[in-house]
Design a protein around this motif. Structure first.
Motif, short mmCIF file in Angstrom:
data_model
loop_
_atom_site.label_atom_id
_atom_site.label_comp_id
_atom_site.label_asym_id
_atom_site.label_seq_id
_atom_site.Cartn_x
_atom_site.Cartn_y
_atom_site.Cartn_z
N GLN A 169 0.82 -1.21 0.00
CA GLN A 169 0.00 0.00 0.00
C GLN A 169 0.86 1.27 0.00
OE1 GLN A 169 -3.24 0.02 -0.30
NE2 GLN A 169 -3.63 2.19 -0.03
N LYS A 170 1.90 1.28 0.80
CA LYS A 170 2.77 2.45 0.88
C LYS A 170 3.42 2.74 -0.47
CE LYS A 170 3.84 1.97 5.79
NZ LYS A 170 4.87 1.55 6.79
N GLU A 171 3.89 1.69 -1.14
CA GLU A 171 4.52 1.89 -2.44
C GLU A 171 3.51 2.39 -3.47
OE1 GLU A 171 7.53 2.01 -3.20
OE2 GLU A 171 8.48 1.10 -1.45
N LEU A 172 2.31 1.81 -3.46
CA LEU A 172 1.30 2.23 -4.43
C LEU A 172 0.90 3.68 -4.24
CD1 LEU A 172 -1.06 -0.91 -4.43
CD2 LEU A 172 0.60 -0.26 -6.19
N GLU A 173 0.97 4.16 -3.01
CA GLU A 173 0.56 5.54 -2.71
C GLU A 173 1.72 6.54 -2.74
OE1 GLU A 173 -1.27 5.21 1.09
OE2 GLU A 173 -3.17 4.41 0.30
N SER A 174 2.95 6.05 -2.86
CA SER A 174 4.11 6.93 -2.70
C SER A 174 4.36 7.85 -3.89
CB SER A 174 5.37 6.09 -2.45
OG SER A 174 5.75 5.39 -3.63
N GLY A 175 4.10 7.35 -5.09
CA GLY A 175 4.40 8.15 -6.28
C GLY A 175 5.88 8.27 -6.57
N ARG A 176 6.71 7.53 -5.86
CA ARG A 176 8.15 7.61 -6.08
C ARG A 176 8.57 6.83 -7.32
NH1 ARG A 176 10.92 5.65 -0.66
NH2 ARG A 176 9.41 3.96 -0.98
N PRO A 177 9.71 7.14 -7.90
CA PRO A 177 10.22 6.35 -9.03
C PRO A 177 10.39 4.89 -8.61
CG PRO A 177 11.45 8.40 -8.81
CD PRO A 177 10.57 8.30 -7.60
N GLY A 178 9.96 3.98 -9.45
CA GLY A 178 10.09 2.55 -9.16
C GLY A 178 9.08 2.01 -8.17
N ALA A 179 8.06 2.82 -7.83
CA ALA A 179 7.09 2.39 -6.82
C ALA A 179 6.32 1.16 -7.28
CB ALA A 179 6.12 3.53 -6.50
N GLU A 180 5.93 1.14 -8.55
CA GLU A 180 5.17 0.00 -9.05
C GLU A 180 6.01 -1.27 -9.02
OE1 GLU A 180 2.76 -1.44 -13.06
OE2 GLU A 180 3.27 0.68 -12.78
N LYS A 181 7.28 -1.15 -9.39
CA LYS A 181 8.17 -2.31 -9.36
C LYS A 181 8.37 -2.80 -7.92
CE LYS A 181 11.73 -2.24 -12.04
NZ LYS A 181 13.07 -1.90 -12.61
N ALA A 182 8.52 -1.85 -6.99
CA ALA A 182 8.69 -2.22 -5.58
C ALA A 182 7.44 -2.93 -5.05
CB ALA A 182 9.00 -0.99 -4.75
N ALA A 183 6.25 -2.42 -5.43
CA ALA A 183 5.00 -3.05 -5.00
C ALA A 183 4.92 -4.47 -5.52
CB ALA A 183 3.81 -2.23 -5.47
N GLN A 184 5.35 -4.68 -6.76
CA GLN A 184 5.34 -6.03 -7.33
C GLN A 184 6.23 -6.97 -6.55
OE1 GLN A 184 3.65 -7.30 -10.19
NE2 GLN A 184 2.44 -5.42 -10.12
N HIS A 185 7.38 -6.49 -6.11
CA HIS A 185 8.29 -7.34 -5.32
C HIS A 185 7.67 -7.69 -3.96
CE1 HIS A 185 11.71 -7.57 -7.97
NE2 HIS A 185 11.72 -6.25 -8.14
N HIS A 186 7.04 -6.72 -3.33
CA HIS A 186 6.36 -7.01 -2.06
C HIS A 186 5.22 -8.02 -2.29
CE1 HIS A 186 8.48 -4.28 0.56
NE2 HIS A 186 8.22 -3.24 -0.23
N MET A 187 4.52 -7.91 -3.42
CA MET A 187 3.47 -8.88 -3.74
C MET A 187 4.07 -10.27 -3.92
SD MET A 187 0.43 -7.51 -3.72
CE MET A 187 -0.59 -8.55 -4.77
N GLY A 188 5.26 -10.34 -4.50
CA GLY A 188 5.93 -11.63 -4.63
C GLY A 188 6.20 -12.25 -3.27
#
Length: 293
Positions: A147-166
């Protein structure tokens, strides 16, 4: 506690075949996009716009994990009803028919894995009762990180969220392996209920009635209804009409398709019969329901 609200289909359940004739031609319905993003949603918000959005039988085209952290209720997945409480994780594969009732104090998080993702997930529904504090905190932490990554808007946030989902997928795999009841083989009634639920989800738009489903499953309509009552406390006819009514509500509230076209798409023999069945189930005509929304 009654699992699902709504008036019993006494008037219609004895004549499902009258709704059970396939339309003369295929009606084009709006299609979901091939891909969709990962989403995190508080479970109570899923019922915004009406409790029917969570209580009625439906399926999703993406995997879903429900993580209940407070309260209790009942959930039907694949034709089988179980109670749930705090710290229950319920995984529902895409295309699996389900619906659940939330208690007054129920709270938790819904994790939508999106369509088109490459996650390594179970093929069958899973209901995990997580009793140890460690795994409870681990799952809540993983969901918070996504959730934090999806809401952060930072560069690479979507990729980071995918790793957490993994990592969340790994959590699911580990806790499935350690769950004591995962290896138990379902009894004959549960296997039949699951087969019926899968068949119903596949064919509910074709106009089949309970007798047609029973014939496809190699059992009598009476036996099929007895099994459904045993596994989820509802008749086969009620499950069928509940699934049809949910789909009708979604099409009425989220599309501008004419009522007659919706009726035909769902396999009803006429728009008039569809209107009577819908009103009996919901207390409103299709037109009134659409206007209200």
């Amino acid at each position: 506690m009654k699992l699902f609200s709504g008036t019993p289909l006494a008037q219609f359940s004895k004549q499902p075949e009258k709704t059970a004739r396939a339309p003369r031609h295929v009606v084009a319905l709006p299609e979901a996009p091939e891909t969709s993003p990962v989403r995190i949603t508080p479970i109570p918000r899923l019922a915004a716009g009406g409790r029917w959005r969570v209580e009625a039988m439906r399926s999703l085209s993406e995997p879903l994990l429900l993580w209940f952290t407070r309260g209790q209720g009942r959930i039907t997945v694949g034709g089988i009803t179980r109670g749930f409480g705090a710290h229950n994780a319920i995984f529902i594969p895409p295309g699996c028919m389900h619906g659940f009732e939330l208690g007054a104090q129920s709270y938790g998080t819904a994790v939508f894995f999106g369509r088109g993702g490459a996650f390594d997930l179970p093929k069958e529904p899973q209901h995990l009762r997580i009793r140890d504090v460690g795994p409870q905190a681990e799952l809540s932490g993983l969901i918070d990180n996504v959730q934090k990554e999806l809401e952060s808007g930072r560069p690479g946030a979507e990729k980071a969220a995918q790793h957490h989902m993994g990592l969340l997928c790994v959590w699911l795999e580990r806790n499935m392996a350690s769950a004591g009841d995962q290896g138990k083989r379902p009894d004959a009634a549960r296997r039949l209920a699951r087969r019926f639920a899968d068949l119903l989800e596949r064919d509910f738009r074709t106009g089949k009635g309970v007798a047609d489903y029973a014939r496809d499953l190699g059992v009598t309509p009476t036996h099929l209804t007895r099994v459904c009552n045993q596994t989820c406390g509802r008749s086969a006819s009620d499950l069928l009409h509940d699934r049809l009514t949910f789909e009708a509500r979604m099409l009425l509230s989220e599309t501008k398709l004419p009522v007659a076209q919706i009726s035909e798409a769902l396999g009803y023999t006429s728009a008039a019969y569809f209107t009577r069945a819908f009103q009996h189930r919901t207390g409103k005509t299709p037109t009134a329901f659409r206007r209200q929304g």
